[in-house]
Write a protein that holds these residues in place. Structure first.
Motif, PDB file in Angstrom:
ATOM      1  N   ARG A 181       0.860  -1.177   0.000  1.00 28.36           N
ATOM      2  CA  ARG A 181       0.000   0.000   0.000  1.00 28.36           C
ATOM      3  C   ARG A 181       0.898   1.229   0.000  1.00 28.36           C
ATOM      4  O   ARG A 181       1.878   1.281   0.741  1.00 28.36           O
ATOM      5  N   MET A 230       0.876   5.453   0.380  1.00 27.03           N
ATOM      6  CA  MET A 230       0.107   6.606   0.835  1.00 27.03           C
ATOM      7  C   MET A 230       0.923   7.855   0.523  1.00 27.03           C
ATOM      8  O   MET A 230       2.150   7.836   0.614  1.00 27.03           O
ATOM      9  N   LEU A 255       4.185   0.825   2.388  1.00 30.17           N
ATOM     10  CA  LEU A 255       4.082  -0.220   3.397  1.00 30.17           C
ATOM     11  C   LEU A 255       3.911  -1.563   2.694  1.00 30.17           C
ATOM     12  O   LEU A 255       3.099  -1.682   1.780  1.00 30.17           O
ATOM     13  N   CYS A 257      -2.551   1.192   7.941  1.00 27.91           N
ATOM     14  CA  CYS A 257      -2.823   2.268   6.986  1.00 27.91           C
ATOM     15  C   CYS A 257      -3.966   3.165   7.476  1.00 27.91           C
ATOM     16  O   CYS A 257      -3.893   4.390   7.363  1.00 27.91           O
ATOM     17  N   ARG A 262      -3.631   7.125   8.323  1.00 28.58           N
ATOM     18  CA  ARG A 262      -4.530   8.063   7.647  1.00 28.58           C
ATOM     19  C   ARG A 262      -5.330   8.890   8.650  1.00 28.58           C
ATOM     20  O   ARG A 262      -5.600  10.061   8.432  1.00 28.58           O
ATOM     21  N   PHE A 307      -4.389   7.597   0.098  1.00 31.57           N
ATOM     22  CA  PHE A 307      -3.772   6.533  -0.676  1.00 31.57           C
ATOM     23  C   PHE A 307      -3.425   7.065  -2.060  1.00 31.57           C
ATOM     24  O   PHE A 307      -4.110   7.945  -2.596  1.00 31.57           O
TER      25      PHE A 307
END
Length: 185
Positions: free
Chosen positions: A86, A88, A138, A150, A154, A169
């Motif tokens: 992922r 971000m 990540l 995540c 966030r 994201f």
């Protein structure tokens, strides 16, 4: 019948599944090993590298858990064979991110920097190119743990709807609101 639950799971090469007493499913692969305890009423059948999950009856409870545990096992198989990544990005003037081991240091416009501890199972990498927004990458084999971390990162500075500043994201679209307009008449 559950559309998700009745779908078979194809096992890639190098992935082994073991079901021990008490329906504890262990999935081993090239990237690691994951375990999940599943409902004792469900049965798992292996045929030529294809895993199927069967439920005993059409009771409401059995239908509820059938698709859930099939999806969890499929996520484990994908995690130990390919892994999950992922990314971000942080939007905002002066917002920064730096990683030091398993610590993530964020500067998000508050009066103090935020230190966030990343679990050992997750690999973290930060980068900031000149003129670009900081990116937090990540990587983990456990989809559930990755999603929780995540979401926590966030929540430290959610994207606001007027200018879009905050943590989001990569590729996520933020619904924007119109700001104030001059109301002189």
């Amino acid at each position: 019948m559950s559309r998700v639950g009745k779908a078979p799971i194809q096992l890639p090469k190098g992935v082994d599944i073991d079901v021990s007493k008490g329906n504890l499913v262990t999935v081993k692969g090239p990237k690691g090993q994951l375990q999940q305890k599943i409902d004792p009423d469900l049965t798992l059948e292996m045929n030529d590298g294809v895993l199927e999950i069967k439920r005993p009856t059409d009771q409401k409870r059995h239908r509820e858990v059938h698709g859930l545990f099939r999806a969890l096992i499929n996520n484990m198989v994908t995690g130990v064979s390919e892994g999950y990544i992922r990314e971000m990005e942080i939007f905002g003037v002066g917002f920064r991110a730096a990683s030091n081991g398993q610590w993530l240091e964020l500067s998000l416009g508050y009066s103090h920097p935020i230190l966030f501890r990343i679990p050992q199972e997750i690999k973290i990498e930060t980068r900031q190119d000149k003129g670009q927004n900081p990116i937090i990458k990540l990587e983990c084999i456990d989809k559930e743990l990755l999603g929780q971390v995540c979401a926590k990162i966030r929540s430290l500075r959610k994207p606001e709807p007027y200018k879009g500043k905050g943590i989001r994201f990569v590729g996520e679209e933020i619904r924007r609101k119109a700001g104030k307009t001059s109301g002189k008449k």
